[in-house]
Design an enzyme around this catalytic site. Structure first.
Site, PDB file in Angstrom:
ATOM      1  N   ASP A 263      -1.839   7.836   3.766  1.00 47.87           N
ATOM      2  CA  ASP A 263      -1.445   6.475   4.172  1.00 47.87           C
ATOM      3  C   ASP A 263      -2.103   6.141   5.508  1.00 47.87           C
ATOM      4  OD1 ASP A 263      -0.208   4.043   4.034  1.00 47.87           O
ATOM      5  OD2 ASP A 263       1.838   4.776   4.324  1.00 47.87           O
ATOM      6  N   GLU A 264      -2.249   4.867   5.808  1.00 47.59           N
ATOM      7  CA  GLU A 264      -2.813   4.397   7.089  1.00 47.59           C
ATOM      8  C   GLU A 264      -4.154   5.076   7.362  1.00 47.59           C
ATOM      9  OE1 GLU A 264      -1.201   2.083   8.796  1.00 47.59           O
ATOM     10  OE2 GLU A 264       0.935   2.276   8.344  1.00 47.59           O
TER      11      GLU A 264
ATOM     12  N   ARG B 250       5.032  -7.359  10.957  1.00 50.10           N
ATOM     13  CA  ARG B 250       6.258  -6.581  10.745  1.00 50.10           C
ATOM     14  C   ARG B 250       7.403  -7.498  10.324  1.00 50.10           C
ATOM     15  NH1 ARG B 250       4.098  -2.968   9.137  1.00 50.10           N
ATOM     16  NH2 ARG B 250       2.280  -4.250   9.462  1.00 50.10           N
TER      17      ARG B 250
ATOM     18  N   LYS C 249       0.833  -1.215   0.000  1.00 53.73           N
ATOM     19  CA  LYS C 249       0.000   0.000   0.000  1.00 53.73           C
ATOM     20  C   LYS C 249       0.863   1.258   0.000  1.00 53.73           C
ATOM     21  CE  LYS C 249      -2.092  -1.108   3.814  1.00 53.73           C
ATOM     22  NZ  LYS C 249      -1.487  -2.423   4.020  1.00 53.73           N
ATOM     23  N   THR C 250       1.840   1.269   0.900  1.00 56.94           N
ATOM     24  CA  THR C 250       2.688   2.453   0.986  1.00 56.94           C
ATOM     25  C   THR C 250       3.485   2.608  -0.304  1.00 56.94           C
ATOM     26  OG1 THR C 250       2.779   2.164   3.362  1.00 56.94           O
ATOM     27  CG2 THR C 250       4.447   3.587   2.400  1.00 56.94           C
TER      28      THR C 250
ATOM     29  N   GLN D 179      -5.654  -3.244  10.688  1.00 55.66           N
ATOM     30  CA  GLN D 179      -4.540  -2.597  11.386  1.00 55.66           C
ATOM     31  C   GLN D 179      -4.955  -1.307  12.078  1.00 55.66           C
ATOM     32  OE1 GLN D 179      -0.520  -2.778   9.524  1.00 55.66           O
ATOM     33  NE2 GLN D 179      -1.659  -3.404   7.726  1.00 55.66           N
TER      34      GLN D 179
HETATM   35  P1  ATP Z   1       1.682  -2.117   5.954  1.00 56.21           P
HETATM   36  O1  ATP Z   1       0.240  -2.517   5.944  1.00 56.21           O
HETATM   37  O2  ATP Z   1       2.448  -2.875   6.967  1.00 56.21           O
HETATM   38  O3  ATP Z   1       1.859  -0.639   6.022  1.00 56.21           O
HETATM   39  P2  ATP Z   1       2.056  -1.974   3.111  1.00 56.21           P
HETATM   40  O4  ATP Z   1       0.848  -2.553   2.512  1.00 56.21           O
HETATM   41  O5  ATP Z   1       2.150  -0.504   3.165  1.00 56.21           O
HETATM   42  O6  ATP Z   1       2.275  -2.602   4.561  1.00 56.21           O
HETATM   43  P3  ATP Z   1       4.627  -1.842   1.862  1.00 56.21           P
HETATM   44  O7  ATP Z   1       5.389  -1.419   3.052  1.00 56.21           O
HETATM   45  O8  ATP Z   1       4.328  -0.845   0.816  1.00 56.21           O
HETATM   46  O9  ATP Z   1       3.290  -2.572   2.340  1.00 56.21           O
HETATM   47  O10 ATP Z   1       5.328  -3.073   1.175  1.00 56.21           O
HETATM   48  C1  ATP Z   1       5.799  -4.176   1.920  1.00 56.21           C
HETATM   49  C2  ATP Z   1       7.088  -4.690   1.324  1.00 56.21           C
HETATM   50  O11 ATP Z   1       6.839  -5.302   0.087  1.00 56.21           O
HETATM   51  C3  ATP Z   1       8.088  -3.590   1.061  1.00 56.21           C
HETATM   52  O12 ATP Z   1       9.375  -4.067   1.320  1.00 56.21           O
HETATM   53  C4  ATP Z   1       7.913  -3.322  -0.411  1.00 56.21           C
HETATM   54  O13 ATP Z   1       9.068  -2.784  -1.003  1.00 56.21           O
HETATM   55  C5  ATP Z   1       7.615  -4.710  -0.951  1.00 56.21           C
HETATM   56  N1  ATP Z   1       6.817  -4.709  -2.185  1.00 56.21           N
HETATM   57  C6  ATP Z   1       5.629  -4.114  -2.378  1.00 56.21           C
HETATM   58  N2  ATP Z   1       5.181  -4.326  -3.627  1.00 56.21           N
HETATM   59  C7  ATP Z   1       6.108  -5.090  -4.258  1.00 56.21           C
HETATM   60  C8  ATP Z   1       6.243  -5.651  -5.574  1.00 56.21           C
HETATM   61  N3  ATP Z   1       5.315  -5.487  -6.510  1.00 56.21           N
HETATM   62  N4  ATP Z   1       7.340  -6.380  -5.835  1.00 56.21           N
HETATM   63  C9  ATP Z   1       8.285  -6.569  -4.892  1.00 56.21           C
HETATM   64  N5  ATP Z   1       8.238  -6.070  -3.648  1.00 56.21           N
HETATM   65  C10 ATP Z   1       7.156  -5.328  -3.326  1.00 56.21           C
HETATM   66 MG    MG Z   2       2.314   0.850   4.785  1.00 52.04          MG
END
Ligand code: ATP
Ligand code: MG
Length: 727
Positions: A221-222, A616, A36-37, A252
């Protein structure tokens, strides 16, 4: 490569769809670690690269300063050049920026001061004393919480009707007095930052139009952790034409206790025009084992939106459980594991130890120091909250503008200079009744005449000193001002004499560290220049604003340190190796949530926090608990956390797909070692005594059905269940 493909590179199909979507409102709803981030960051870059939007007209709201910094870095990397003047930050930081630009319109003095939580309590305590309300019945922290929650609900004292309960009636009166005091002294607390901004924009149409025109794109975000006020701010800023990208995960949501509204995700879809919904399902962060554990726990919550998260990372190592005799042994166990991790050539910065409450960091810190393990604590008593630093900062503020009420108040008699409580109270009431600052009161000869001669002399002397220092700081750099604020004011000498000497030494070191921090800020972080201040702020103000809201953690960016932090502060972050310590009833889930039996919300929020913690971890996760623990000078014996059982019970229902993958590896510590057979008599921490009726699986995947005398038949994953063999 075309520019737009650069921002889409490496994304999966759903992510791409979100990043390159047409300009509209969009909600990305997805589980932890699904990117997402990353989508938010890439969308920022894509708006710039693909749609030609100016970076300075995008507002990106993140939850922490660290997240904001990371986003800035990633965007700069994607765009290939450094950027200045971006509006990426926390809600508080960006709202504060708006207030600084328009302090006059917001009804604030231009040098208004942000009030840290500790100072807010100090002021409230004083008001309570003035009204002879005792601390026991009116704990300042609780009264502050009352005030903050009212502000978050956008209620000023005048908006509160008559209260049924006498407690609330009193709290309301304190709120009113507090508000008057803050207003007359130019003080703004955290909740006020948001409320003031909202009030400013919602009443000044022209200004609102200006902001709406400038920020056509808002990225949040969040989103699940926005509170009502934050939500309304977004709604207000977006208007009819602004486009909002909200990303979040209902599982979350962990700030309900602070007024966050999980329902804002749903509300967003209803309130904003034409919201397209995108779901992401692939988790890129964690192994299968970790993801399964996370899913098992969160499945115990009711009324979830429900998501299907998967990973192609492979099973990975199973979750490790460890029971320690006490909290010290638990900390030592954690450190031992970390040392083996390092022995395998891995880095300390890949490791985080997460706990439920700040206080749990103390023992970990102690053991780290003993073992010479470099660590940084996030979300504890930060550097800038320490007493000596708060005093030094107050002096720095005072040197810039003596009318700043909070600063003046803090140091008028520190180090002690004979201006006692009675005199201070006279100064305050004079300032209040004459609507002037404390400083102005002290400079008025008619007022000084009213004071007894000794007090008069002391006050006059202090005012002369302040005026003298103010002349000295003219033209000095930030670090030079800090130096002067620490030495000329007598602060350093005061602390030098403090006993015991260990404390004195630490305080002196901290004060010196402040000078270094100022220097670094000037050299590397400050975006404006000292002389040129387009937004009317001074460098000192920018520095103070920055550290008040979310200061960098000591050692945070040091190359190889272990991170210690609360589960709350771990949100959004990821680490290859994660420890969740203190997995005990009353600790986590927190006692408050357990006592709140009428409500399942408290417990469900704790469970979401557990989900946040587990997710995490990228490669390896340890869950540890202690049989006994020193709490507030007594020893407590807590049961293992119910979350541990939830983790195991779920796994019985859906045995892991690759049960045979890692059997040859070294046996996991502790519980799985129990040798069980049909007929073994066992005792379980939660279910009591029972008899094993069947055993299946092997190694770390051994399962047993146990008939408990009190609780009936349970299927247990031996590895996770706190069982003891009785015969
Ligand atoms: P959270 O809910 O914990 O905030 P999130 O959904 O924001 O998580 P991110 O932090 O954006 O998730 O991504 C999690 C990990 O996965 C990061 O290390 C990111 O670089 C990696 N990632 C995300 N998308 C891809 C992709 N398409 N290919 C490879 N790695 C990815
Ligand atoms: Mg995130």
């Amino acid at each position: 490569m075309t520019e737009s493909s650069r921002t889409l590179e490496g994304l999966n199909q759903e992510q791409r769809e979100a990043v390159s979507a047409p300009l509209s409102n969009m909600l990305v709803l997805a589980g932890a670690g699904s990117g997402k981030t990353r989508v938010l960051t890439c969308r920022f870059a894509h708006l710039v690269d693909g749609y030609g939007v100016s970076p300075s007209s995008i507002m990106a709201l993140t939850f922490t300063r660290k997240a904001a910094d990371e986003m800035r870095e990633r965007i700069e990397a994607l765009l290939g050049h450094p950027l200045r003047g971006l509006w990426i930050g926390t809600f508080h930081a960006l709202a504060l920026r708006i207030l600084r630009y328009h302090s006059d319109k917001a009804g604030l003095p231009s040098a208004f001061e942000v009030l840290a939580a500790g100072d807010q309590q100090r002021i409230v305590r004083r008001i309570l004393r003035g009204r002879e309300l005792n601390d026991r019945e009116f704990p300042p922290a609780r009264v502050c919480a009352f005030i903050n929650s009212r502000k978050e609900a956008m209620q000023r004292p005048k908006d509160l009707g008559s209260c049924e309960q006498p407690w609330e009636e009193q709290a309301k009166a304190v709120y009113k007095a507090y508000e008057e005091l803050c207003q007359s002294s130019g003080l703004v607390d955290f909740a006020e930052i948001l409320l003031r901004t909202y009030e400013l924009l919602s009443t000044d149409e022209e200004l609102l139009e200006e902001y709406r025109f400038r920020f056509q794109h808002l990225l949040v975000d969040e989103f699940q952790d926005t509170n009502d006020l934050q939500y309304r701010l977004i709604r207000l800023l977006a208007g009819d034409t602004g486009k909002v990208l909200a990303v979040g995960d209902d599982d979350q949501s962990i700030y309900g206790w602070r007024g966050a509204q999980i329902g804002n995700l749903e509300k967003f879809r209803r309130d904003f025009p034409e919201v397209s919904l995108i779901k992401l399902e692939q988790n890129y962060r964690s192994t299968q084992a970790i993801l399964e554990a996370a899913n098992a726990v969160i499945n115990h919550n009711q009324g979830r939106i429900g998501k299907h998260l998967w990973t192609d990372k492979g099973q990975g190592e199973s979750i490790k459980l460890h029971e320690a005799a006490n909290a010290r042994d638990e900390a030592d166990f954690v450190l031992n594991q970390i040392h083996s991790w390092q022995a395998d050539g891995r880095s300390l910065s890949e490791v985080a130890v997460l706990y439920r409450s700040h206080a749990q960091s103390r023992i970990l810190e102690e053991r780290c120091r003993l073992n010479s393990t470099a660590y940084s604590v996030r979300g504890g008593t930060p550097f800038y909250e320490r007493e000596e630093i708060r005093h030094a900062l107050a002096y720095m503020r005072l040197l810039e503008d003596p009318n700043v009420g909070g600063a003046f108040d803090r140091v008028i008699n520190f180090p002690p200079r004979g201006i006692g409580d009675r005199t201070q109270a006279l100064i305050r009431s004079h300032a209040l009744s004459h609507e002037c600052s404390l400083w102005e009161s002290c400079c008025r000869s008619d007022f000084l005449q009213e004071l007894p001669p000794r007090a008069r002399q002391a006050v006059q002397h202090f005012c002369e000193q302040v005026s003298g220092w103010r002349q000295e700081v003219n033209g000095l750099t930030l670090s030079e001002i800090a130096f002067l604020a620490i030495t000329s004011t007598g602060l350093k000498d005061y602390y030098r004499k403090e006993t015991p000497s260990e404390i004195s030494e630490v305080r002196i070191e901290n004060l010196e560290e402040l000078i270094v921090a100022c220097h670094n800020y000037e050299e590397t972080e400050d975006e404006g220049s000292p002389d040129e201040t387009p937004d009317g702020t001074t460098r000192l103000q920018r520095f103070l604003d920055r550290i008040m809201l979310d200061a960098p953690v000591e050692g945070e960016n040091a190359p190889d340190t272990l991170s210690l932090m609360t589960l709350h502060s771990a949100k959004g972050l990821e680490f290859p190796l994660v420890f969740m310590v203190g997995m005990e009833q009353n600790i986590f889930p927190h006692r408050r949530a357990l006592e709140d039996r009428g409500h399942s919300d408290g417990l469900e929020e704790e469970r979401r926090l557990c989900y946040v913690g587990i997710t995490r971890a990228m490669e390896l996760l340890y869950l540890t608990y202690a049989q006994s623990r020193q709490m507030y000078s007594r020893t407590e014996y807590n049961m293992p956390s119910q979350f541990l059982f939830e983790l195991s019970e779920e796994e019985q229902e859906e045995p892991s797909a690759s049960a045979s993958s890692k059997d040859e590896q070294e046996p996991p510590p502790s519980l799985s070692d129990v040798k069980l057979r049909k007929g073994s008599r066992v005792s379980h921490r939660k279910f009591g005594a029972g008899v094993v009726i069947s055993v299946s699986g092997s190694g770390e995947h051994t399962q047993a059905s146990v008939a408990f005398h009190r609780s009936g038949v349970k299927n247990l994953m031996i590895r996770y269940a706190p069982l003891t063999l009785l015969d």
